[in-house]
Every structure is written in C-alpha cells, then in structure tokens.
Design a protein around this motif. Structure first.
Motif, PDB file in Angstrom:
ATOM      1  N   ARG A   1       0.835  -1.213   0.000  1.00  0.00           N
ATOM      2  CA  ARG A   1       0.000   0.000   0.000  1.00  0.00           C
ATOM      3  C   ARG A   1       0.867   1.260   0.000  1.00  0.00           C
ATOM      4  O   ARG A   1       0.582   2.228  -0.720  1.00  0.00           O
ATOM      5  CB  ARG A   1      -0.912  -0.018   1.228  1.00  0.00           C
ATOM      6  CG  ARG A   1      -1.782   1.213   1.390  1.00  0.00           C
ATOM      7  CD  ARG A   1      -2.850   1.334   0.313  1.00  0.00           C
ATOM      8  NE  ARG A   1      -3.615   2.559   0.470  1.00  0.00           N
ATOM      9  CZ  ARG A   1      -4.597   2.725   1.357  1.00  0.00           C
ATOM     10  NH1 ARG A   1      -4.946   1.726   2.156  1.00  0.00           N
ATOM     11  NH2 ARG A   1      -5.245   3.862   1.428  1.00  0.00           N
TER      12      ARG A   1
ATOM     13  N   ARG B   1       2.226   1.896  -3.445  1.00  0.00           N
ATOM     14  CA  ARG B   1       1.181   2.399  -4.351  1.00  0.00           C
ATOM     15  C   ARG B   1       0.864   3.866  -4.092  1.00  0.00           C
ATOM     16  O   ARG B   1       0.393   4.568  -4.990  1.00  0.00           O
ATOM     17  CB  ARG B   1      -0.074   1.544  -4.212  1.00  0.00           C
ATOM     18  CG  ARG B   1       0.083   0.150  -4.827  1.00  0.00           C
ATOM     19  CD  ARG B   1      -1.080  -0.763  -4.513  1.00  0.00           C
ATOM     20  NE  ARG B   1      -0.918  -2.062  -5.182  1.00  0.00           N
ATOM     21  CZ  ARG B   1      -1.636  -3.140  -4.876  1.00  0.00           C
ATOM     22  NH1 ARG B   1      -2.568  -3.085  -3.918  1.00  0.00           N
ATOM     23  NH2 ARG B   1      -1.433  -4.278  -5.527  1.00  0.00           N
ATOM     24  N   LEU B   2       1.139   4.322  -2.883  1.00  0.00           N
ATOM     25  CA  LEU B   2       0.942   5.734  -2.549  1.00  0.00           C
ATOM     26  C   LEU B   2       2.143   6.592  -2.936  1.00  0.00           C
ATOM     27  O   LEU B   2       2.127   7.799  -2.729  1.00  0.00           O
ATOM     28  CB  LEU B   2       0.664   5.876  -1.052  1.00  0.00           C
ATOM     29  CG  LEU B   2      -0.686   5.338  -0.563  1.00  0.00           C
ATOM     30  CD1 LEU B   2      -0.747   5.357   0.962  1.00  0.00           C
ATOM     31  CD2 LEU B   2      -1.841   6.141  -1.155  1.00  0.00           C
TER      32      LEU B   2
ATOM     33  N   HIS C   1       5.467   6.139  -1.886  1.00  0.00           N
ATOM     34  CA  HIS C   1       6.557   6.225  -0.921  1.00  0.00           C
ATOM     35  C   HIS C   1       7.698   5.279  -1.299  1.00  0.00           C
ATOM     36  O   HIS C   1       7.507   4.320  -2.053  1.00  0.00           O
ATOM     37  CB  HIS C   1       6.058   5.875   0.482  1.00  0.00           C
ATOM     38  CG  HIS C   1       5.009   6.810   0.997  1.00  0.00           C
ATOM     39  ND1 HIS C   1       5.265   8.126   1.300  1.00  0.00           N
ATOM     40  CD2 HIS C   1       3.687   6.602   1.265  1.00  0.00           C
ATOM     41  CE1 HIS C   1       4.146   8.702   1.736  1.00  0.00           C
ATOM     42  NE2 HIS C   1       3.185   7.795   1.726  1.00  0.00           N
TER      43      HIS C   1
ATOM     44  N   GLU D   1      -5.459   0.236   6.174  1.00  0.00           N
ATOM     45  CA  GLU D   1      -5.974   1.605   6.108  1.00  0.00           C
ATOM     46  C   GLU D   1      -5.720   2.335   7.423  1.00  0.00           C
ATOM     47  O   GLU D   1      -5.308   3.504   7.435  1.00  0.00           O
ATOM     48  CB  GLU D   1      -7.472   1.598   5.798  1.00  0.00           C
ATOM     49  CG  GLU D   1      -8.094   2.978   5.635  1.00  0.00           C
ATOM     50  CD  GLU D   1      -7.609   3.714   4.401  1.00  0.00           C
ATOM     51  OE1 GLU D   1      -7.685   4.966   4.398  1.00  0.00           O
ATOM     52  OE2 GLU D   1      -7.158   3.068   3.445  1.00  0.00           O
TER      53      GLU D   1
ATOM     54  N   VAL E   1      -1.909   3.164   7.690  1.00  0.00           N
ATOM     55  CA  VAL E   1      -1.502   4.255   6.801  1.00  0.00           C
ATOM     56  C   VAL E   1      -2.018   5.597   7.307  1.00  0.00           C
ATOM     57  O   VAL E   1      -1.298   6.599   7.298  1.00  0.00           O
ATOM     58  CB  VAL E   1      -1.988   3.973   5.367  1.00  0.00           C
ATOM     59  CG1 VAL E   1      -1.797   5.195   4.478  1.00  0.00           C
ATOM     60  CG2 VAL E   1      -1.235   2.783   4.782  1.00  0.00           C
TER      61      VAL E   1
END
Length: 330
Positions: free
Chosen positions: A19, A22-23, A25, A226, A229
């Motif tokens: 995740r 995909r963001l 980072h 979620e 994050v």
C-alpha cells in the motif's frame, strides 16, 4: 517519504508495504524469513512486492543489534512501521526464548535506531492479547492491561511500556496499534481462518475449543492497513506542544478492529458458506493462553483519523477463500 517496514514478508507487513508503494513512498522492507510457518508463502509475498515501484528488501533479523544499527545509520528513515515479531500465543508456551529475542531485544534495537537517527514517527504492532482476561467489553485503550495470560501478550505489553519510556525520555513520537484477529488474502497459516479453510476443503476435521463458546473481533486486512496508513499522518505531539507533553502524549495507542465480535461457530459457518463444504467439527476444551472474547472499541481511532473498519465478515471470508483456492489451486 522514506519508510522502513519490518516484517515485510509477513502477512500485515506485506500488505502495508504494498500500500505504501502504491501511494508513492520509498519502502525498504526487512524480514528474517524464519520458518515459524511456510517460508514459501513468505517468498511468494516478497515476489509480489519486488514488482512494486519504490520497494527494496533486505534479509535481516531485528535481534541483530549491529546490523540494525548499521541499517539505520545508512538509510536515515523518515518513518518506521514495525511489524516484525514472533507471533502466536500457543507457540510461546513451548518456545519462550524466541519471543524474548525478537519481541523484546529486537524491539529495543528498533527503538534505538529510531532514537539515534531522529525518525519522525514510529508505529508498531501491539495486540488485542494485551487485554488478557479483562471482563469489561468492548476493550478500550484506556482500560487497565495488567493481566496478560500468555508470554506473547506479555511481550506486546512490554513493547508498549518500552515505547512509552522512549517517548518520554527522548521525545520519540510512537504509536502502538492493537490489532484484533486480522484475516484476509495472504494470511498466516497458523491462524484459524487459514487452518479452518484448509481443513474444510481437504475434508479434515477442525478443532473447536470451549465448545465454540468463544468470540473474536475478526478484522479484514484492508481495514488494518488503512488504519496503519492513516496513523502515519497523525504522529503524537512532542516537544513543540508542551501541554500535550505534560499529559504524556508523546505516545499513543489505538485499537484496530471491526468492533463486532463473532462467535467461533458463526465464523465457521461463514467459511462453510464460502467454500460450499460442511465442516467436520471436533469439540475440544479451552486451551492455555486463550481468552473467551475480544472486542475492540475503535472510538479513539475514528476520532483521530476519521476511519472506522467496516468490511463485513462474510465479504472478507469470501475474499480469503477465493485467494486460498487460487493460490493453492484447489
């Protein structure tokens, strides 16, 4: 930002690292790839991660003090998400030293690395097991947690106290995340969702403890990630906010759970529905180290991040069973 994710080949670590990549980072994942459960499954997770933009991996044991010090000195991470640990309540009954090495010594190495290199925020995995035999439900982060009933739970509570001390002494912003029975695709083979699904599909009996009179707050992996994050953007205040500092707010704790406990037999019924196969049930007595129920009060998480886990159990179980059938070809 530049993240370190420990335990990146593990269940939650894999999903979290994916995740973050995909963001956008940069993520360095570490894992010692021990054989507590299938190394092949861990390697399959890593194979998926290797294709994620911004991800790199090193095989490294968090209990290796010199290697951890060198890693932090070299990389200068901005954020650390510490998910590596020796997991499992029952395994701790027969293998206590493994828990001391990984969950205690290893955690000190993470704390020291963060302190020495001024990491902006350390988020780390705790566990619902710290609530032990608490009778008050749902479990809230303000509740007393001084009655753990397994060594695993005791090490997780020790982590919280160690993080609090580092936050107080060194102004290291830390956030502990108490996870509640996480399940979903790529899940751990030692946990009930995986074990039950495997046995049911193979026509083997499953063990039902305490006559099924147990309940767990099953939490789908996407909801857990979620929460992790979102917490990254909410580091606890420290030296520049003296009022919060006086109230000990340099560290925080949050539950991450669905907030809706399910009886064990009802959970099995969900797997039966998803697989189309009736389970062969063997009733067994309560096991040492087990608790009767877990139930998360997620009010603090919702208040701080605006997020509340919401994936219904039947949807999460169906997704897990679909993944299991595909991955294992059954």
């Amino acid at each position: 930002m530049k993240f370190l994710v420990t335990g990146a080949a593990g269940f939650i670590g894999f999903h979290t690292a994916m995740r973050l990549c995909r963001l956008g980072h940069e993520v360095l994942g570490i894992d010692n790839l021990n054989d507590y459960y299938s190394v092949d499954l861990k390697l399959a997770r890593l194979a998926r991660l290797q294709d994620a933009p911004g991800f790199s991996f090193r095989k490294l044991d968090i209990a290796d003090r010199d290697a951890m010090r060198a890693l932090f000195d070299e990389q200068r991470f901005e954020r650390v998400i510490h998910l590596a640990a020796q997991a499992g309540v029952r395994y701790s009954l027969d293998n206590p030293h493994v828990y001391a090495d990984s969950n205690l010594s290893g955690f000190v190495n993470v704390l020291e690395g963060c302190r020495q290199t001024n990491v902006g925020h350390l988020a780390y995995a705790s566990s619902s097991s710290v609530y032990g035999t608490n009778a008050k439900v749902p479990f809230a982060v303000e509740d007393a947690v001084d009655n753990p009933i397994s060594l695993y739970a005791a090490t997780k509570r020790a982590n919280e106290l160690m993080a609090h001390t580092y936050a107080h002494l060194y102004r290291l912003p830390t956030t502990g995340l108490r996870f509640f029975t996480v399940y979903g695709p790529w899940g751990r083979p030692d946990m009930a969702p995986f074990k039950f699904t495997k046995a049911i599909l193979e026509g083997q009996p499953i063990d039902i403890y305490n006559g099924g009179e147990m309940s767990r707050d099953f939490t789908y992996i996407d909801d857990v990630v979620e929460g992790i994050v979102r917490i990254q953007d909410c580091p606890p205040p420290y030296a520049n906010e003296p009022e919060e500092l006086r109230r000990g707010a340099t560290d925080r704790l949050f539950n991450i759970g669905l907030g809706s406990p399910v009886r064990l037999l009802d959970f099995v019924a969900c797997i039966e529905s998803a697989t189309g196969v009736e389970a062969i049930k063997q009733m067994k007595p309560m096991q040492p180290g087990d608790v009767l129920q877990t139930w998360a009060d997620v009010g603090a998480l919702a208040s701080r991040t605006g997020f509340r886990p919401a994936t219904p159990l039947h949807e999460g179980v169906a997704r897990f069973v679909d993944w299991y059938r595909t991955f294992y070809g059954v």
